[in-house]
Design an enzyme around this catalytic site. Structure first.
Site, mmCIF file in Angstrom:
data_model
loop_
_atom_site.group_PDB
_atom_site.id
_atom_site.type_symbol
_atom_site.label_atom_id
_atom_site.label_comp_id
_atom_site.label_asym_id
_atom_site.label_seq_id
_atom_site.Cartn_x
_atom_site.Cartn_y
_atom_site.Cartn_z
ATOM 1 N N ASP A 339 -2.591 -0.878 6.352
ATOM 2 C CA ASP A 339 -2.682 -2.178 5.701
ATOM 3 C C ASP A 339 -1.251 -2.632 5.407
ATOM 4 O O ASP A 339 -0.360 -1.806 5.219
ATOM 5 C CB ASP A 339 -3.485 -2.043 4.403
ATOM 6 C CG ASP A 339 -3.404 -3.286 3.549
ATOM 7 O OD1 ASP A 339 -3.728 -4.365 4.053
ATOM 8 O OD2 ASP A 339 -2.976 -3.175 2.386
ATOM 9 N N ASP A 538 -4.565 0.460 0.223
ATOM 10 C CA ASP A 538 -4.499 0.612 -1.232
ATOM 11 C C ASP A 538 -5.411 -0.347 -1.990
ATOM 12 O O ASP A 538 -5.576 -0.219 -3.193
ATOM 13 C CB ASP A 538 -3.062 0.400 -1.716
ATOM 14 C CG ASP A 538 -2.621 -1.058 -1.621
ATOM 15 O OD1 ASP A 538 -3.095 -1.756 -0.695
ATOM 16 O OD2 ASP A 538 -1.812 -1.493 -2.456
ATOM 17 N N ASP A 542 -9.613 -2.722 1.502
ATOM 18 C CA ASP A 542 -9.334 -1.694 2.508
ATOM 19 C C ASP A 542 -10.419 -0.611 2.545
ATOM 20 O O ASP A 542 -10.450 0.193 3.482
ATOM 21 C CB ASP A 542 -7.983 -1.012 2.224
ATOM 22 C CG ASP A 542 -6.822 -1.980 2.355
ATOM 23 O OD1 ASP A 542 -6.865 -2.822 3.267
ATOM 24 O OD2 ASP A 542 -5.871 -1.897 1.552
#
Length: 641
Positions: A339, A538, A542
């Protein structure tokens, strides 16, 4: 007063004696093994002096004291699982040796078997040292401030919103934020990072960390059972109880193997007498040796001690594995998807470019812009204000009037002038794009967000902002490439922004304009392309991708949902720990392979030597149990580094 001191001293002596007893009890298996060895020595001396009855008595003591723990373990497991195990093979071999008069050999078998068992227990205890030390440092009390008065209470009584005081040298009892004071905190128990961190007002602090040099007042943000520290404890405990695929296979194999060994031993007790014309004594003796050397003790001990050692090593360095299965699989990862926001980047925009109209005082202009933006909570506005405060000491001005137009920008009045700050459509798209020969177009093509400023004369400034790549991200990606890992960035940003961030961070591929559901489909595509794929994230958005990947890796400073979904948690937002985790996984799997190959080779050599009658029972015991001890010691290597 004297009576109180005597009572206090008595309690201290009692606690000391209890502590000594606990430490002694921890080593009870080793003490029993050593006592067994001592009785064997006395029994051997007695036999040399022709005191056979005394000799056998001491050998019996050696059998009972040395073999009790393993015999109990073997019988309980056999009854519970309805399956024979290695412990039962060893006990049967020792009893069989005694039956045919080989008391010394049987006792030596018990001694070395109990010694290797004590070593295995020591290994397990050592590998669990990190979790034990975590539990020991968990604070039990906190000093709560109620109406200006301090009161010491148990941490379980703390509620969210309580104010607690933490003095120099004390451990912080709860997760929270500092509301008064500045200090330096040792966060090594949380992040694995040994360098203390300086923290002031509004900074987050975590339970179990050490307040080094300043007194601070902390507002409690989480209850005792929800702290980051408690999550670490829970994660490590669950990881140590979960078995890897290799361990599960060995346990299934052990049951079948033990049955085969017993069947072969029964055949060995009869067939060689008729086939090779061996005496019944020799046939039974060779059968007992086979029972010893063919037992898979070393094979069974090849995996679990190594896995526990590796999990403990990771916990010590801020890498938490939720089980041996994930640690084992990590070495097979071929690609890692990241990410962007908060993982590869800092997660908040920063000012990168300021372009002002010709003949304009840029310092004065930025002062005005920051003063107006200070009245907004928008992340871009906060970034501009933070940039001003970082670069200049002048206090911000007070606008005469502010009008917030949600989704577009701000209109403010300062020094009796009207200012527009926001998107290009808000200030006039054509004029914004034409400003300073189209400089804004170049900024946007570089993947930057542009905030425009207009006064009564037209566009006066364009400010470029961007989410900055973490310095450690670049280093971490280089380390992963050295491990042969392909890196991919998944982001909801535009292609221009994604391309720019990918170039800055040296990432191999990027997939832009990803929604949470398209991240999942992208992960499936990457799994088809590369095989075993990990995902690093995080945020709450996600979590689906972390669950879809073969291995989900969450950042410890991320959301609770991400941490709960992931298979591996990095307690510090340091991506270089991923390469460390992969190297640890490879080392663990390498040691497991070494142990399995070594233990099988020793078993085959000992079986062949027995059939060729090169091997006697004491040497068979030494070879068999010695190999077990060696694989356990080899497994301890995973505690280092």
């Amino acid at each position: 007063m004297a009576q109180g001191q005597i009572a206090s001293t008595s309690r201290e002596i009692s606690l000391t004696e209890s502590s000594r007893f606990d430490r002694l009890f921890e080593h009870i298996e080793l003490i029993a093994a050593l006592l067994s060895g001592l009785f064997i020595f006395i029994g051997w001396l007695s036999s040399q002096w022709n005191h056979e009855t005394i000799s056998i008595a001491f050998y019996l003591l050696a059998f009972i004291i040395g073999g009790y723990a393993k015999a109990k373990e073997g019988i309980v497991d056999t009854v519970k699982n309805k399956e024979l195990n290695v412990e039962m093979l060893m006990i049967l071999a020792a009893i069989g040796s005694a039956v045919i008069g080989y008391w010394t050999e049987g006792a030596i078998l018990i001694f070395i078997f109990s010694l290797s068992g004590a070593l295995e227990t020591y290994t397990m205890n050592k590998s669990q040292k990190e979790i034990s030390s975590l539990l020991e440092i968990q604070p039990e009390t906190a000093t709560r401030i109620i109406q200006g008065k301090e009161k010491v209470i148990h941490v379980s009584l703390l509620e969210v919103g309580d104010h607690i005081i933490v003095k120099p040298g004390e451990r912080i009892p709860a997760d929270g934020k500092i509301i008064e004071g500045t200090t330096t905190i040792d966060e090594s128990t949380i992040s694995g990072e040994s360098v203390p961190v300086t923290k002031g007002i509004r900074a987050e602090v975590f339970a179990g960390t050490i307040n080094i040099n300043g007194s601070v007042i902390v507002e409690v943000m989480k209850q005792a059972n929800e702290t980051v520290f408690q999550k670490i404890v829970d994660l490590v405990q669950s990881a140590q109880s979960e078995k890897s695929p290799s361990q599960l296979f060995i346990e299934r194999f052990e049951s079948m193997y033990v049955k085969i060994v017993l069947l072969v031993v029964l055949i060995m007790m009869i067939v060689p007498h008729f086939l090779f014309d061996w005496s019944w004594n020799t046939t039974f003796y060779r059968a007992m040796i086979l029972l010893v050397v063919a037992s898979p003790c070393a094979l069974v001990a090849s995996i679990m001690p190594v896995t526990l050692s590796a999990i403990s090593n990771g916990a010590r360095n801020g890498i938490l594995f939720k089980g041996g299965v994930h640690l084992e699989a990590l070495s097979h990862v071929k690609a890692i998807a990241f990410d962007k926001t908060g993982t590869l980047t800092k997660g908040k925009p920063e000012v990168t470019d300021i372009i002002v109209r010709a003949n304009e005082d840029d310092t004065n202009l930025l002062h005005i812009i920051a003063s107006i933006e200070n009245r907004s909570n928008h992340p871009l506005a906060r970034a501009i204000v933070d940039f001003w405060k970082k670069e200049h000491n002048h206090p911000l001005l007070q606008p005469e009037k502010i009008k917030d137009i949600p989704g577009w920008g701000l209109k403010g009045w300062l020094h009796h002038r009207e200012w527009w700050i926001g998107k290009k459509d808000f200030v006039g798209k054509e004029n914004a794009l034409a400003f300073e020969n189209g400089v804004a177009i170049k900024l946007e093509n570089d993947g930057k967000t542009v905030v425009y400023v207009k006064d009564s004369l037209g566009i006066v400034a364009a400010i470029g902002l961007q989410d900055i790549v973490r310095k450690e991200s670049k280093h971490a990606l280089i380390l992963l490439k050295n491990e042969g890992i392909r890196t991919i960035m998944l982001t909801g940003d535009s292609k221009n922004t994604a391309r720019n961030i990918a170039q800055q961070s040296n990432i191999d591929e990027y997939i832009a304009e990803c929604l949470p559901e398209t991240k999942v489909s992208s992960l499936k595509m990457l799994k088809d392309k590369y095989g075993v794929v990990a995902m690093v994230g995080d945020g709450v958005n996600d979590a689906p991708a972390l669950a879809t990947a073969n291995i989900g890796i969450a950042m410890g400073e991320g959301s609770d949902v991400a941490m709960e979904t992931a298979d591996v948690v990095l307690m510090k937002n340091d991506l270089s720990r991923i390469a460390e985790a992969i190297r640890l996984s490879k080392k663990m799997n390498r040691i497991i392979k070494q142990n399995i190959i070594f233990s099988l080779t020793v078993i085959l050599l000992l079986i062949a030597s027995n059939f060729l009658q090169f091997l006697n029972l004491p040497l068979g015991v030494v070879g068999h149990e010695g190999s077990t001890i060696l694989v356990i010691l080899n497994g301890l290597r995973c505690l280092r580094g």
